[in-house]
Scaffold this motif. Structure first.
Motif, PDB file in Angstrom:
ATOM      1  N   GLN A  41      48.810 -31.032 -67.852  1.00 15.32           N
ATOM      2  CA  GLN A  41      49.101 -30.500 -65.929  1.00 15.32           C
ATOM      3  C   GLN A  41      50.214 -29.844 -65.840  1.00 15.32           C
ATOM      4  OE1 GLN A  41      46.386 -29.791 -66.870  1.00 15.32           O
ATOM      5  NE2 GLN A  41      45.376 -30.778 -67.080  1.00 15.32           N
ATOM      6  N   THR A  42      51.663 -31.269 -66.335  1.00 16.49           N
ATOM      7  CA  THR A  42      52.401 -30.620 -66.063  1.00 16.49           C
ATOM      8  C   THR A  42      53.310 -29.903 -66.551  1.00 16.49           C
ATOM      9  OG1 THR A  42      53.868 -33.229 -65.399  1.00 16.49           O
ATOM     10  CG2 THR A  42      55.072 -31.658 -66.088  1.00 16.49           C
ATOM     11  N   TRP A  43      52.800 -29.492 -67.876  1.00 15.32           N
ATOM     12  CA  TRP A  43      53.627 -27.940 -68.783  1.00 15.32           C
ATOM     13  C   TRP A  43      52.668 -26.205 -67.513  1.00 15.32           C
ATOM     14  CZ3 TRP A  43      49.766 -23.966 -69.931  1.00 15.32           C
ATOM     15  CH2 TRP A  43      50.401 -23.061 -70.913  1.00 15.32           C
ATOM     16  N   ALA A  44      51.786 -26.733 -67.303  1.00 19.06           N
ATOM     17  CA  ALA A  44      51.063 -26.020 -66.069  1.00 19.06           C
ATOM     18  C   ALA A  44      51.869 -25.303 -64.985  1.00 19.06           C
ATOM     19  CB  ALA A  44      49.719 -25.910 -66.223  1.00 19.06           C
ATOM     20  N   LYS A  45      52.027 -26.602 -63.912  1.00 13.87           N
ATOM     21  CA  LYS A  45      52.490 -26.590 -63.154  1.00 13.87           C
ATOM     22  C   LYS A  45      53.091 -25.729 -62.388  1.00 13.87           C
ATOM     23  CE  LYS A  45      55.630 -30.343 -61.585  1.00 13.87           C
ATOM     24  NZ  LYS A  45      55.935 -31.117 -61.037  1.00 13.87           N
ATOM     25  N   ASP A  46      53.851 -25.484 -62.967  1.00 12.02           N
ATOM     26  CA  ASP A  46      55.430 -23.736 -62.414  1.00 12.02           C
ATOM     27  C   ASP A  46      54.743 -22.499 -62.426  1.00 12.02           C
ATOM     28  OD1 ASP A  46      56.136 -26.288 -60.755  1.00 12.02           O
ATOM     29  OD2 ASP A  46      57.499 -26.235 -63.090  1.00 12.02           O
ATOM     30  N   LYS A  47      54.246 -22.943 -63.631  1.00 16.27           N
ATOM     31  CA  LYS A  47      53.283 -21.191 -64.006  1.00 16.27           C
ATOM     32  C   LYS A  47      51.870 -20.365 -63.209  1.00 16.27           C
ATOM     33  CE  LYS A  47      54.286 -22.543 -68.572  1.00 16.27           C
ATOM     34  NZ  LYS A  47      55.102 -23.494 -68.378  1.00 16.27           N
ATOM     35  N   ILE A  48      52.012 -19.330 -62.932  1.00 18.18           N
ATOM     36  CA  ILE A  48      51.291 -18.288 -62.186  1.00 18.18           C
ATOM     37  C   ILE A  48      49.984 -18.258 -63.660  1.00 18.18           C
ATOM     38  CG2 ILE A  48      51.431 -16.179 -60.247  1.00 18.18           C
ATOM     39  CD1 ILE A  48      53.538 -17.765 -59.160  1.00 18.18           C
ATOM     40  N   PHE A  49      49.042 -17.979 -63.365  1.00 21.33           N
ATOM     41  CA  PHE A  49      48.239 -16.916 -64.821  1.00 21.33           C
ATOM     42  C   PHE A  49      47.905 -16.261 -63.436  1.00 21.33           C
ATOM     43  CE2 PHE A  49      49.183 -21.514 -65.868  1.00 21.33           C
ATOM     44  CZ  PHE A  49      49.412 -21.224 -66.308  1.00 21.33           C
ATOM     45  N   TYR A  50      48.020 -15.487 -63.829  1.00 25.14           N
ATOM     46  CA  TYR A  50      47.147 -13.817 -63.655  1.00 25.14           C
ATOM     47  C   TYR A  50      46.073 -13.265 -64.801  1.00 25.14           C
ATOM     48  CZ  TYR A  50      50.729 -13.270 -60.531  1.00 25.14           C
ATOM     49  OH  TYR A  50      51.907 -13.677 -59.017  1.00 25.14           O
ATOM     50  N   VAL A  51      44.868 -12.512 -63.809  1.00 24.80           N
ATOM     51  CA  VAL A  51      44.387 -11.782 -64.776  1.00 24.80           C
ATOM     52  C   VAL A  51      44.884 -10.471 -65.439  1.00 24.80           C
ATOM     53  CG1 VAL A  51      42.043  -9.824 -64.567  1.00 24.80           C
ATOM     54  CG2 VAL A  51      42.400 -12.176 -63.008  1.00 24.80           C
ATOM     55  N   VAL A 122      43.584 -18.792 -62.351  1.00 26.27           N
ATOM     56  CA  VAL A 122      43.783 -17.713 -62.647  1.00 26.27           C
ATOM     57  C   VAL A 122      44.047 -16.629 -61.379  1.00 26.27           C
ATOM     58  CG1 VAL A 122      43.739 -16.127 -63.978  1.00 26.27           C
ATOM     59  CG2 VAL A 122      43.172 -18.371 -64.815  1.00 26.27           C
ATOM     60  N   LEU A 123      44.761 -16.024 -61.293  1.00 24.24           N
ATOM     61  CA  LEU A 123      44.640 -14.770 -59.871  1.00 24.24           C
ATOM     62  C   LEU A 123      43.990 -13.624 -60.160  1.00 24.24           C
ATOM     63  CD1 LEU A 123      48.033 -16.125 -58.275  1.00 24.24           C
ATOM     64  CD2 LEU A 123      45.807 -17.446 -57.634  1.00 24.24           C
ATOM     65  N   PRO A 124      43.621 -12.953 -59.479  1.00 28.56           N
ATOM     66  CA  PRO A 124      43.743 -11.282 -59.472  1.00 28.56           C
ATOM     67  C   PRO A 124      45.413 -10.802 -60.165  1.00 28.56           C
ATOM     68  CG  PRO A 124      42.912 -12.188 -56.725  1.00 28.56           C
ATOM     69  CD  PRO A 124      43.804 -13.750 -57.359  1.00 28.56           C
ATOM     70  N   GLN A 125      44.464  -9.883 -60.943  1.00 25.12           N
ATOM     71  CA  GLN A 125      45.598  -8.776 -61.819  1.00 25.12           C
ATOM     72  C   GLN A 125      46.741  -8.557 -60.680  1.00 25.12           C
ATOM     73  OE1 GLN A 125      45.076  -5.447 -63.800  1.00 25.12           O
ATOM     74  NE2 GLN A 125      46.440  -6.210 -65.392  1.00 25.12           N
ATOM     75  N   MET A 126      48.753  -8.754 -60.776  1.00 29.14           N
ATOM     76  CA  MET A 126      49.658  -8.906 -59.896  1.00 29.14           C
ATOM     77  C   MET A 126      49.174  -7.645 -59.655  1.00 29.14           C
ATOM     78  SD  MET A 126      52.469 -10.056 -60.976  1.00 29.14           S
ATOM     79  CE  MET A 126      53.433  -9.620 -62.456  1.00 29.14           C
ATOM     80  N   ALA A 127      49.967  -6.873 -58.399  1.00 35.53           N
ATOM     81  CA  ALA A 127      49.749  -4.842 -58.368  1.00 35.53           C
ATOM     82  C   ALA A 127      51.605  -5.133 -58.808  1.00 35.53           C
ATOM     83  CB  ALA A 127      49.365  -5.425 -56.953  1.00 35.53           C
TER      84      ALA A 127
END
Length: 159
Positions: A41-51, A122-127
Motif C-alpha cells: 500500500q505504501t509502494w502504491a500510494k504515490d503512483k497514478i495508474f491509468y488504463v 486505475v484511472l481512465p486513459q490519459m488524454a
C-alpha cells in the motif's frame, strides 16, 4: 498531394506513439518484487495508474502466486476458483479498465499473515497533452517535444 499524405501519416503516427509512450510498466514492489512482509500500500500510494499501464509481479516461481480478487476477497484474503491464479514468477497484468483492482498471493496464508496484497485505483486513459499556450510553453512534457521534433525531421526527409 504527396505533402498532404505525408502530413496525415505524420499526425497518425504521432497519435499512436503518444498513446504508447504514455503507458507505464510498474514492477510491483520495485526491486523487492512480490514477496513476504512488504508494504504494497505504501509502494502504491504515490503512483497514478491509468488504463493501458501494466503491473509486473516478479517472484520465484512456485513460491507465490498472483490472484485478482474482489474487494471482499481482498479483505478476507480469499479467492474463488473462478478468479484465475497466475504462477509464472513474472506475471504481467494489463490494466484494461478503470476502477479499483485487488490482488493477493494465493499461497498458504501469505496474504493473511504476511501482507502479500495490493489494491490500486486505475484511472481512465490519459488524454494527450494540450497544445501549449503562448504564456505556458514550459508545460509541454519533454517527450512530446522530442516526438514532434523526431517526426518533423522524418517528414522533411520524406518531402
Amino acid at each position: 498531394m504527396a505533402s498532404s499524405h505525408s502530413a496525415i501519416l505524420f499526425v497518425a503516427t504521432l497519435f499512436v506513439l503518444t498513446a504508447s509512450i504514455s503507458a507505464t510498466e510498474y514492477i510491483v514492489g520495485d526491486q523487492s518484487g512480490w514477496t513476504l512482509d512488504y508494504d504494497y500500500q505504501t509502494w502504491a500510494k504515490d503512483k497514478i495508474f491509468y488504463v493501458g499501464d501494466t503491473l509486473v509481479f516478479n517472484y520465484a516461481s512456485g513460491s507465490h502466486s498472483v490472484v485478482k480478487v474482489s474487494g471482499t476477497g481482498f479483505q478476507q484474503c480469499t479467492a474463488t476458483s473462478s478468479n484465475g491464479t497466475l504462477t509464472s514468477g513474472r506475471d504481467v497484468i494489463a490494466l484494461q479498465t478503470p476502477g479499483r483492482k485487488w490482488y493477493i498471493c494465493g499461497v498458504a496464508k501469505h496474504c493473511e499473515l504476511r501482507n502479500m496484497k495490493l489494491v490500486i485505483t486505475v484511472l481512465p486513459q490519459m488524454a494527450p497533452a494540450p497544445s501549449p499556450s503562448a504564456s505556458n510553453t514550459l508545460a509541454v512534457p519533454t517527450i512530446y517535444g522530442f516526438v514532434v521534433a523526431l517526426f518533423g525531421s522524418l517528414l522533411l526527409l520524406l518531402a
